[in-house]
Design a protein around this motif. Structure first.
Motif, PDB file in Angstrom:
ATOM      1  N   SER A 113       9.563   0.209   4.438  1.00  0.00           N
ATOM      2  CA  SER A 113       8.811   0.674   5.605  1.00  0.00           C
ATOM      3  C   SER A 113       7.729   1.679   5.228  1.00  0.00           C
ATOM      4  CB  SER A 113       9.763   1.322   6.621  1.00  0.00           C
ATOM      5  OG  SER A 113      10.325   2.506   6.092  1.00  0.00           O
ATOM      6  N   ASN A 114       7.744   2.163   3.989  1.00  0.00           N
ATOM      7  CA  ASN A 114       6.778   3.184   3.579  1.00  0.00           C
ATOM      8  C   ASN A 114       5.426   2.611   3.212  1.00  0.00           C
ATOM      9  OD1 ASN A 114       8.580   5.269   3.990  1.00  0.00           O
ATOM     10  ND2 ASN A 114       9.300   5.286   1.884  1.00  0.00           N
ATOM     11  N   ILE A 115       5.414   1.523   2.459  1.00  0.00           N
ATOM     12  CA  ILE A 115       4.149   0.867   2.152  1.00  0.00           C
ATOM     13  C   ILE A 115       4.277  -0.615   2.484  1.00  0.00           C
ATOM     14  CG2 ILE A 115       3.485   2.566   0.426  1.00  0.00           C
ATOM     15  CD1 ILE A 115       4.183   0.661  -1.739  1.00  0.00           C
ATOM     16  N   ILE A 116       3.309  -1.105   3.252  1.00  0.00           N
ATOM     17  CA  ILE A 116       3.358  -2.455   3.823  1.00  0.00           C
ATOM     18  C   ILE A 116       2.066  -3.174   3.482  1.00  0.00           C
ATOM     19  CG2 ILE A 116       3.359  -3.751   6.005  1.00  0.00           C
ATOM     20  CD1 ILE A 116       5.169  -1.609   7.172  1.00  0.00           C
ATOM     21  N   SER A 117       2.149  -4.485   3.260  1.00  0.00           N
ATOM     22  CA  SER A 117       0.952  -5.263   2.968  1.00  0.00           C
ATOM     23  C   SER A 117       0.859  -6.487   3.871  1.00  0.00           C
ATOM     24  CB  SER A 117       0.955  -5.716   1.501  1.00  0.00           C
ATOM     25  OG  SER A 117       2.052  -6.568   1.234  1.00  0.00           O
ATOM     26  N   TYR A 118      -0.395  -6.879   4.144  1.00  0.00           N
ATOM     27  CA  TYR A 118      -0.677  -8.103   4.899  1.00  0.00           C
ATOM     28  C   TYR A 118      -1.736  -8.890   4.140  1.00  0.00           C
ATOM     29  CZ  TYR A 118       1.735  -5.874   8.807  1.00  0.00           C
ATOM     30  OH  TYR A 118       2.681  -5.265   9.592  1.00  0.00           O
ATOM     31  N   TYR A 119      -1.563 -10.201   4.128  1.00  0.00           N
ATOM     32  CA  TYR A 119      -2.532 -11.058   3.451  1.00  0.00           C
ATOM     33  C   TYR A 119      -3.171 -11.991   4.468  1.00  0.00           C
ATOM     34  CZ  TYR A 119      -4.617 -14.426   0.268  1.00  0.00           C
ATOM     35  OH  TYR A 119      -5.514 -15.246  -0.376  1.00  0.00           O
ATOM     36  N   PHE A 120      -4.515 -11.959   4.541  1.00  0.00           N
ATOM     37  CA  PHE A 120      -5.292 -12.747   5.493  1.00  0.00           C
ATOM     38  C   PHE A 120      -5.884 -13.955   4.756  1.00  0.00           C
ATOM     39  CE2 PHE A 120      -4.946  -8.612   7.186  1.00  0.00           C
ATOM     40  CZ  PHE A 120      -5.350  -8.557   8.517  1.00  0.00           C
ATOM     41  N   THR A 145      -0.777   1.193   4.152  1.00  0.00           N
ATOM     42  CA  THR A 145      -0.805  -0.214   4.547  1.00  0.00           C
ATOM     43  C   THR A 145      -2.014  -0.872   3.892  1.00  0.00           C
ATOM     44  OG1 THR A 145       0.162   0.341   6.704  1.00  0.00           O
ATOM     45  CG2 THR A 145      -0.853  -1.830   6.482  1.00  0.00           C
ATOM     46  N   MET A 146      -1.799  -2.023   3.272  1.00  0.00           N
ATOM     47  CA  MET A 146      -2.885  -2.754   2.612  1.00  0.00           C
ATOM     48  C   MET A 146      -3.183  -4.050   3.353  1.00  0.00           C
ATOM     49  SD  MET A 146      -3.058  -4.331  -1.286  1.00  0.00           S
ATOM     50  CE  MET A 146      -1.739  -5.533  -1.003  1.00  0.00           C
ATOM     51  N   PHE A 147      -4.477  -4.276   3.659  1.00  0.00           N
ATOM     52  CA  PHE A 147      -4.952  -5.541   4.191  1.00  0.00           C
ATOM     53  C   PHE A 147      -5.748  -6.234   3.084  1.00  0.00           C
ATOM     54  CE2 PHE A 147      -5.177  -3.466   8.651  1.00  0.00           C
ATOM     55  CZ  PHE A 147      -3.848  -3.757   8.880  1.00  0.00           C
ATOM     56  N   ALA A 148      -5.240  -7.332   2.582  1.00  0.00           N
ATOM     57  CA  ALA A 148      -5.916  -8.075   1.525  1.00  0.00           C
ATOM     58  C   ALA A 148      -6.195  -9.486   2.010  1.00  0.00           C
ATOM     59  CB  ALA A 148      -5.047  -8.105   0.260  1.00  0.00           C
ATOM     60  N   GLY A 149      -7.122 -10.169   1.339  1.00  0.00           N
ATOM     61  CA  GLY A 149      -7.344 -11.564   1.698  1.00  0.00           C
ATOM     62  C   GLY A 149      -8.792 -11.984   1.689  1.00  0.00           C
ATOM     63  N   VAL A 186      -0.172  11.616   6.586  1.00  0.00           N
ATOM     64  CA  VAL A 186      -1.338  10.823   6.972  1.00  0.00           C
ATOM     65  C   VAL A 186      -1.065   9.365   6.626  1.00  0.00           C
ATOM     66  CG1 VAL A 186      -3.767  10.329   6.481  1.00  0.00           C
ATOM     67  CG2 VAL A 186      -2.998  12.690   6.690  1.00  0.00           C
ATOM     68  N   GLN A 187      -1.242   8.497   7.593  1.00  0.00           N
ATOM     69  CA  GLN A 187      -1.095   7.064   7.325  1.00  0.00           C
ATOM     70  C   GLN A 187      -2.425   6.525   6.820  1.00  0.00           C
ATOM     71  OE1 GLN A 187       0.956   6.820  11.334  1.00  0.00           O
ATOM     72  NE2 GLN A 187       1.702   4.929  10.403  1.00  0.00           N
ATOM     73  N   ILE A 188      -2.391   5.883   5.674  1.00  0.00           N
ATOM     74  CA  ILE A 188      -3.604   5.377   5.044  1.00  0.00           C
ATOM     75  C   ILE A 188      -3.599   3.852   5.120  1.00  0.00           C
ATOM     76  CG2 ILE A 188      -4.906   5.254   2.883  1.00  0.00           C
ATOM     77  CD1 ILE A 188      -3.666   7.990   2.167  1.00  0.00           C
ATOM     78  N   VAL A 189      -4.680   3.300   5.647  1.00  0.00           N
ATOM     79  CA  VAL A 189      -4.819   1.854   5.774  1.00  0.00           C
ATOM     80  C   VAL A 189      -6.101   1.454   5.064  1.00  0.00           C
ATOM     81  CG1 VAL A 189      -4.845  -0.111   7.355  1.00  0.00           C
ATOM     82  CG2 VAL A 189      -3.730   2.027   8.058  1.00  0.00           C
ATOM     83  N   PHE A 190      -6.009   0.479   4.156  1.00  0.00           N
ATOM     84  CA  PHE A 190      -7.211   0.081   3.430  1.00  0.00           C
ATOM     85  C   PHE A 190      -7.282  -1.426   3.287  1.00  0.00           C
ATOM     86  CE2 PHE A 190      -4.083   0.495  -0.025  1.00  0.00           C
ATOM     87  CZ  PHE A 190      -4.341  -0.636  -0.800  1.00  0.00           C
ATOM     88  N   THR A 191      -8.497  -1.915   3.050  1.00  0.00           N
ATOM     89  CA  THR A 191      -8.712  -3.327   2.753  1.00  0.00           C
ATOM     90  C   THR A 191      -9.106  -3.465   1.290  1.00  0.00           C
ATOM     91  OG1 THR A 191     -11.091  -3.371   3.259  1.00  0.00           O
ATOM     92  CG2 THR A 191      -9.556  -3.686   5.101  1.00  0.00           C
TER      93      THR A 191
END
Length: 542
Positions: free
Chosen positions: A300-307, A30-34, A275-280
């Motif tokens: 559903s395998n790799i998800i992204s969110y933009y802030f 999961t990617m948190f970008a923004g 292992v679930q990997i979450v990064f910013t």
């Protein structure tokens, strides 16, 4: 829950800058970008504090946990004692978290405290224990510059690996990511007392660990964290369930090429280690590459969110395109849209899209995939009555037999292989291949790459399920879904394509013809062509 994922989601009701936000976590990454100061690192901190496995330690000697006060500092003026701040959902259930100030060792600490959403068996009081899954959190303090250390600011020791395979894995991936082919002579474990962090210094015949860059340091720590999960999985064997690995600013001090390589490794190891990997990140090059990988995988395998900020209010988006992110990051306006920047493609279901993407590897981003499940009869009805289908491509399964019902847009559809040779679905095509003599090389390689687990006997034992009311087509689809991850791991499509080059070439040429006609008509900037057996994009001459 997605597949074997341990963590499903985190719902933040009210914590600092974030209110009423839900984040579904990817099975793998999961990617948190923004923008800065929008709460990305806060979400990582809350996830980190929701779980721990204190009886096991990782390569640094520390246990699989993350202390909340080592990640976020409380402020008496703004951080209040309050219930139901956020909720984390796992495969073992859910926990809600409250915040409180507590006295400990004559010092007030700001803490988040969990509580089970449901009562324990027997009506017992809900547990206030964290989830029991291992976690590793890498914050920016991991990048404390080695060159700025005082002589008495650290202690060192020769790093020891728990397994010779771990050592080989580390050296191979380190050189691959750094783009060097050096003989690593020694690895030094550096304990930085100022930040309570471990570092791993690389020494070669050309330089010592004291000369390591911040980028080398970042890579080493990420690799050792992955090794920690490898060792834990080995140690726990069948009782291992997975865990979560959190990385703040994954791209820190890394060249764009290294960012791509490390993302590839994270996706691969997330799958291997469960292992679930979450990064910013703030890196546009990493975000762009993430979207390339995202378009080539199950959503559903790799998800992204933009802030971002919208009129001074934090807003989080899970549906932004890369171009929207780029424009918002640089605060420039989107150019006027053409009628179509991508050609729209419809398929009958996800299985067909999987096979089609394999056939069109290299131009997947040139296509706007309509992620729907729709029978061939319904698609034919849309072709006949919806004018917009003049500029869409419809790809039917190979067993399609409704050609006579198509009255309009007859030049805009194509059948998946084997096309006219024999009527069958892509699932049946692959199953027939596995049980044919042509699959001998595939089965040999599959067996070797899985230590003998995947072989002909495996597929015989796990063949079509005949019980129930499923028809033959449904049986093949169920069979495909059951083995999809195995097909990916053993590269089934590549072996099938190698044995059937004429079929692949015929399909690609037919698809390219339809695609380019629509691209020219709708004003797309690019067309596609077949070069040396590969499908590639090329600019449309004006």
């Amino acid at each position: 829950m997605n597949g074997n994922a341990v963590f499903d989601s985190i719902i933040i009701n009210d914590f600092r800058a974030l209110q009423n936000q839900k984040f579904k976590l990817g099975t793998y990454v999961t990617m948190f970008a923004g923008w800065n100061a929008t709460g990305k690192s806060t979400v990582l901190a809350l996830l980190a504090n929701s779980t721990e496995r204190k009886e096991k330690s990782h390569y640094g000697g520390r246990v699989f946990r993350a202390q909340f006060d080592e990640i976020l500092k409380g402020n008496k003026q703004f951080d209040e004692t309050k219930g139901d701040r956020f909720t984390v959902m796992c495969k073992s259930g859910g926990k809600t978290f409250r915040t409180a100030w507590q006295n400990e060792d004559k010092k007030e600490r700001f803490r988040v405290i969990p509580k089970d959403l449901e009562k324990s068996p027997g009506g017992k009081k809900p547990s206030e224990a964290k989830f029991p899954y291992p976690v590793i959190y890498l914050g920016l303090s991991r990048l404390f510059p080695i060159g700025e250390l005082d002589d008495d600011g650290s202690t060192t020791d020769v790093a020891k690996f728990k397994d010779v395979d771990d050592e080989n894995w580390f050296k191979e991936n380190y050189n691959k990511i750094i783009s060097k082919n050096e003989d690593i002579r020694e690895i030094t474990k550096v304990d930085v007392t100022a930040v309570k962090k471990d570092k791993w210094g690389i020494s070669t015949d050309s330089y010592g660990w004291q000369a390591n860059s911040a980028g080398q340091d970042n890579v080493s720590q990420i690799l050792y964290s992955l090794l920690s999960f490898k060792a834990l999985k080995r140690d726990l064997a069948d009782s291992y369930e997975g865990g979560i690995f959190l990385i703040d600013e994954l791209d820190a001090a890394l060249h764009p090429k290294a960012q791509r390589k490390i993302l590839n490794l994270l996706i691969k190891e997330a799958k291997n280690l469960n292992v679930q990997i979450v990064f910013t990140t703030h890196s546009l090059s990493l975000i762009e590459y993430f979207y390339e990988k995202k378009n080539d995988r199950d959503s559903s395998n790799i998800i992204s969110y933009y802030f971002t900020y919208e009129n001074n209010v934090i807003s989080v988006h899970d549906d932004y395109s890369y171009e929207q992110i780029r424009q918002d990051t640089l605060l420039t306006l989107l150019p006027a849209k053409k009628e179509s920047v991508q050609v729209v493609v419809y398929t009958e279901d996800e299985e067909a899209r999987w096979f089609l993407k394999k056939l069109l590897k290299g131009v997947i981003r040139m296509i706007e995939w309509r992620k729907i499940k729709m029978g061939c009869c319904s698609l034919v009805d849309l072709m006949n009555c919806e004018p917009c289908f003049r500029n869409y491509i419809v790809v039917f399964d190979g067993d399609f037999s409704q050609e006579k019902r198509i009255k309009k847009n007859k030049g805009n559809y194509i059948l998946l292989p084997p096309m006219k040779k024999k009527k069958m679905s892509p699932e049946q095509l692959l199953r027939d291949f596995i049980f044919s003599k042509k699959a001998s090389n595939y089965l040999k390689e599959a067996s070797e790459s899985t230590d003998g687990q995947v072989k002909l006997e495996y597929f015989k034992e796990n063949d079509l399920e005949e019980e129930g009311k499923k028809n033959n087509r449904e049986q093949h689809k169920a069979w495909f879904k059951k083995h999809k991850s195995t097909f990916e791991k053993t590269k089934l499509y590549d072996f099938w394509a190698k044995e059937n080059p004429e079929i692949v070439e015929e399909f690609q040429k037919n698809f390219i013809k339809i695609y380019n006609e629509i691209a020219q008509r709708t004003g797309c900037e690019f067309k596609i062509e077949r070069v040396n057996g590969q499908v590639k994009k090329t600019a449309i001459s004006k």
